[in-house]
Design a protein around this motif. Structure first.
Motif, PDB file in Angstrom:
ATOM      1  N   GLN A 145       0.882  -1.156   0.000  1.00  0.00           N
ATOM      2  CA  GLN A 145       0.000   0.000   0.000  1.00  0.00           C
ATOM      3  C   GLN A 145       0.924   1.211   0.000  1.00  0.00           C
ATOM      4  O   GLN A 145       1.716   1.383   0.923  1.00  0.00           O
ATOM      5  N   VAL A 146       0.867   2.019  -1.048  1.00  0.00           N
ATOM      6  CA  VAL A 146       1.786   3.160  -1.171  1.00  0.00           C
ATOM      7  C   VAL A 146       1.047   4.463  -0.906  1.00  0.00           C
ATOM      8  O   VAL A 146      -0.157   4.457  -0.646  1.00  0.00           O
ATOM      9  N   GLY A 147       1.800   5.523  -0.961  1.00  0.00           N
ATOM     10  CA  GLY A 147       1.174   6.837  -0.785  1.00  0.00           C
ATOM     11  C   GLY A 147       1.364   7.330   0.628  1.00  0.00           C
ATOM     12  O   GLY A 147       1.085   6.618   1.591  1.00  0.00           O
ATOM     13  N   VAL A 148       1.858   8.561   0.729  1.00  0.00           N
ATOM     14  CA  VAL A 148       2.152   9.118   2.051  1.00  0.00           C
ATOM     15  C   VAL A 148       0.866   9.664   2.666  1.00  0.00           C
ATOM     16  O   VAL A 148       0.518   9.368   3.794  1.00  0.00           O
ATOM     17  N   SER A 187      11.547   2.189   1.245  1.00  0.00           N
ATOM     18  CA  SER A 187      11.168   3.524   0.754  1.00  0.00           C
ATOM     19  C   SER A 187      12.111   4.590   1.286  1.00  0.00           C
ATOM     20  O   SER A 187      12.560   4.518   2.426  1.00  0.00           O
ATOM     21  N   GLY A 188      12.378   5.579   0.460  1.00  0.00           N
ATOM     22  CA  GLY A 188      13.191   6.719   0.896  1.00  0.00           C
ATOM     23  C   GLY A 188      12.495   7.514   1.980  1.00  0.00           C
ATOM     24  O   GLY A 188      13.114   8.323   2.673  1.00  0.00           O
ATOM     25  N   SER A 189      11.193   7.245   2.172  1.00  0.00           N
ATOM     26  CA  SER A 189      10.477   8.014   3.206  1.00  0.00           C
ATOM     27  C   SER A 189      10.862   7.565   4.617  1.00  0.00           C
ATOM     28  O   SER A 189      10.507   8.216   5.596  1.00  0.00           O
ATOM     29  N   GLY A 249       2.980   5.182 -15.065  1.00  0.00           N
ATOM     30  CA  GLY A 249       3.165   5.512 -13.651  1.00  0.00           C
ATOM     31  C   GLY A 249       1.889   5.493 -12.827  1.00  0.00           C
ATOM     32  O   GLY A 249       0.827   5.049 -13.271  1.00  0.00           O
ATOM     33  N   ARG A 250       2.022   6.047 -11.602  1.00  0.00           N
ATOM     34  CA  ARG A 250       0.903   6.034 -10.641  1.00  0.00           C
ATOM     35  C   ARG A 250       0.136   7.338 -10.667  1.00  0.00           C
ATOM     36  O   ARG A 250       0.680   8.404 -10.412  1.00  0.00           O
ATOM     37  N   PRO A 251      -1.184   7.267 -10.958  1.00  0.00           N
ATOM     38  CA  PRO A 251      -1.999   8.497 -11.063  1.00  0.00           C
ATOM     39  C   PRO A 251      -2.123   9.249  -9.736  1.00  0.00           C
ATOM     40  O   PRO A 251      -2.523  10.411  -9.726  1.00  0.00           O
ATOM     41  N   ASP A 252      -1.767   8.612  -8.606  1.00  0.00           N
ATOM     42  CA  ASP A 252      -1.908   9.306  -7.302  1.00  0.00           C
ATOM     43  C   ASP A 252      -0.730  10.227  -7.026  1.00  0.00           C
ATOM     44  O   ASP A 252      -0.751  10.994  -6.069  1.00  0.00           O
ATOM     45  N   MET A 253       0.307  10.142  -7.844  1.00  0.00           N
ATOM     46  CA  MET A 253       1.506  10.941  -7.545  1.00  0.00           C
ATOM     47  C   MET A 253       1.429  12.307  -8.193  1.00  0.00           C
ATOM     48  O   MET A 253       0.750  12.510  -9.199  1.00  0.00           O
ATOM     49  N   ALA A 254       2.173  13.268  -7.611  1.00  0.00           N
ATOM     50  CA  ALA A 254       2.062  14.671  -8.037  1.00  0.00           C
ATOM     51  C   ALA A 254       2.318  14.834  -9.526  1.00  0.00           C
ATOM     52  O   ALA A 254       1.533  15.467 -10.242  1.00  0.00           O
ATOM     53  N   SER A 257      -0.758  13.593 -11.436  1.00  0.00           N
ATOM     54  CA  SER A 257      -2.007  14.361 -11.230  1.00  0.00           C
ATOM     55  C   SER A 257      -1.854  15.797 -11.735  1.00  0.00           C
ATOM     56  O   SER A 257      -2.809  16.412 -12.213  1.00  0.00           O
ATOM     57  N   PHE A 258      -0.624  16.342 -11.665  1.00  0.00           N
ATOM     58  CA  PHE A 258      -0.427  17.708 -12.179  1.00  0.00           C
ATOM     59  C   PHE A 258      -0.705  17.780 -13.686  1.00  0.00           C
ATOM     60  O   PHE A 258      -1.419  18.675 -14.156  1.00  0.00           O
ATOM     61  N   ILE A 259      -0.176  16.829 -14.448  1.00  0.00           N
ATOM     62  CA  ILE A 259      -0.352  16.906 -15.902  1.00  0.00           C
ATOM     63  C   ILE A 259      -1.826  16.789 -16.256  1.00  0.00           C
ATOM     64  O   ILE A 259      -2.354  17.505 -17.113  1.00  0.00           O
ATOM     65  N   ILE A 268      -3.924  23.116  -9.703  1.00  0.00           N
ATOM     66  CA  ILE A 268      -3.118  22.115  -8.971  1.00  0.00           C
ATOM     67  C   ILE A 268      -2.769  22.714  -7.609  1.00  0.00           C
ATOM     68  O   ILE A 268      -2.744  23.929  -7.435  1.00  0.00           O
ATOM     69  N   THR A 269      -2.552  21.841  -6.633  1.00  0.00           N
ATOM     70  CA  THR A 269      -2.170  22.310  -5.293  1.00  0.00           C
ATOM     71  C   THR A 269      -0.691  22.032  -5.098  1.00  0.00           C
ATOM     72  O   THR A 269      -0.252  20.903  -5.266  1.00  0.00           O
ATOM     73  N   VAL A 270       0.066  23.073  -4.784  1.00  0.00           N
ATOM     74  CA  VAL A 270       1.501  22.879  -4.512  1.00  0.00           C
ATOM     75  C   VAL A 270       1.722  23.084  -3.015  1.00  0.00           C
ATOM     76  O   VAL A 270       1.454  24.171  -2.480  1.00  0.00           O
TER      77      VAL A 270
END
Ligand SMILES: O=C(O)[C@H]1O[C@H](OP(=O)(O)OP(=O)(O)OC[C@H]2O[C@@H](n3ccc(=O)[nH]c3=O)[C@H](O)[C@@H]2O)[C@H](O)[C@@H](O)[C@@H]1O
Length: 404
Positions: A145-148, A187-189, A249-254, A257-259, A268-270
């Motif tokens: 399960q990914v995503g921060v 993970s690098g997190s 890639g993963r649609p949940d990543m910035a 979703s930005f594109i 978009i939210t930064v």
């Protein structure tokens, strides 16, 4: 690794996608029929698994790829299959993001001769059948399960997928004779809020202050795999992926979703740190990550146990897989704007302590030394490839005259 030349993007996109849809449909119907009989493991199901696991090169390996319908799983499976290794995928096809993308990846894998078992690696019976059917030499464990930020509202999903499923898989590997070597996605997190006050992050740094449930389950995974290495002789290689991006890639990543929002004219939210500091990530292109994964499998060493006993010691390794060159989120946005020749509508929001790390930069010298890991794709080049894929896959007309 998944090459589609620009020319084919435009002219054969419809043909290629229609073929993929057809294969998807057939694969889904067949897998639906077979999934119903999965536990009778029909001969056709077993035949498909054995064919997919077949090694077609001298000194080849036979790999179970968990999360094979995922972003990294798809690319790694195709790279291994293309060079002649045996590859069997397993994926629970959860709906954390668009199932249609996972089904198309399944068709792509089918096109390359990789069979994916539709199932959850927490299912002990399924794993027992799989390991009885194929003597895997390696397990590439990418299911997670990914995503921060998703962890904030869905903590149990992380315990199920990143801890319970990991133990179920390791128990099966421990019982196998001979045992496979295990390479898995950390993970690098795990580095958290830069508690070491030093950059770049190194594998020998303290990692006891993860800032999200996601990061803490990955850190816990490192401790659990160490136990299976020390007591049961499993060869373990943990890969601390930084922010991986690229086609499929993963649609949940910035970056993804930005594109989508820029093309649809949505804001978009930064996120920004409280003291107005820009967030920064060590973006690493998928092709470079695949090379790191394959090199880890090739240098894994052997597991030395069987069941509860072991004979000697097996390697336990951890590597950072990043690009060693952090880029701020606003810079990511401007590279996308340049590629799309469109301006983004940006809402800047101060971070709400959602478990997001402010900054990430990998020290990759250990991976360079031990794996010969050498990333070659910078963010501008990688995002150009991603934008080309995105426009091709979603069939977006690309108006060359758009003003930036
Ligand atoms: O390095 C890792 O280990 C992690 O990298 C990514 O996590 P993250 O780097 O946070 O990737 P994104 O979710 O794409 O966020 C990238 C940056 O964009 C920011 N962001 C994200 C989303 C958004 O709408 N706006 C925004 O500014 C985030 O705060 C972060 O600084 C992956 O999502 C994790 O699965 C992976 O484990």
């Amino acid at each position: 690794m998944i090459r589609t030349s620009h020319r084919s993007f435009s002219s054969n996109r419809t043909i290629f996608l229609s073929a993929l849809v057809l294969v998807t449909l057939t694969a889904s119907i067949l897998s639906f029929i077979e999934s119903g009989e999965r536990f009778l493991h029909t001969t056709s199901w077993e035949t498909k698994i054995r064919a997919s696991a077949q090694i077609r090169r001298p000194n080849g390996i036979s790999v179970l790829v968990t999360g094979a319908a995922g972003f990294i799983g798809t690319h790694v499976s195709i790279a291994l299959k293309t060079r002649g290794d045996g590859v069997v995928g397993v994926d629970n096809f959860d709906n954390y993001y668009a199932l249609s993308l996972k089904e198309t990846r399944r068709a792509l894998l089918d096109f390359h001769g990789v069979f994916i078992v539709d199932g959850d690696i927490n299912d002990r019976r399924l794993l027992a059948i799989l390991f009885d059917t194929v003597a895997f030499t390696h397990v590439m464990h990418l299911a997670a399960q990914v995503g921060v930020q998703y962890a904030v509202d869905n903590p149990y999903a992380y315990v199920h997928s990143n801890i319970a499923s990991l133990v179920t898989l390791l128990e099966r590997c421990k019982a196998a004779d001979p045992q496979p070597a295990v390479v898995w996605a950390s993970s690098g997190s795990v580095y958290g809020v830069n508690i070491n006050n030093k950059v770049p992050f190194s594998e020998s740094d303290r990692v006891d202050r993860p800032v999200s449930i996601y990061a803490s389950t990955k850190r816990t995974g490192e401790e659990i795999t160490l136990t299976y290495n020390r007591f049961y002789g499993l060869s373990i290689t943990g890969l601390r992926f930084f922010t991986v991006y690229g086609p499929w890639g993963r649609p949940d990543m910035a970056y993804f979703s930005f594109i989508r929002n820029i093309l649809e004219g949505k804001p978009i939210t930064v996120y920004r740190a409280k003291n107005h500091t820009d967030m920064a990530r060590d973006f690493i292109y998928i092709d470079d990550v695949v090379k790191g994964c394959v090199a880890s499998l090739d240098t894994s060493g052997r597991s030395v146990g069987s069941g509860r006993s072991k004979n000697g010691s097996a390697p336990y390794r951890i590597f950072n897989l990043g690009n060693a060159s952090p880029v701020t989120v606003p810079m990511l946005v401007s590279i996308l704007e340049e590629n799309l020749r469109m301006k983004a509508t940006t809402n800047v929001v101060d971070m709400n302590g959602n478990g997001d790390d402010l900054f990430a930069q990998a020290n990759i010298s250990l991976a360079e030394k031990e794996l010969g890991y050498k990333p070659t794709t910078d963010l501008e080049t990688g995002l150009k490839e991603f934008v080309k894929w995105y426009l091709w896959y979603y069939g977006k007309p690309f108006d060359q005259n758009r003003n930036v």
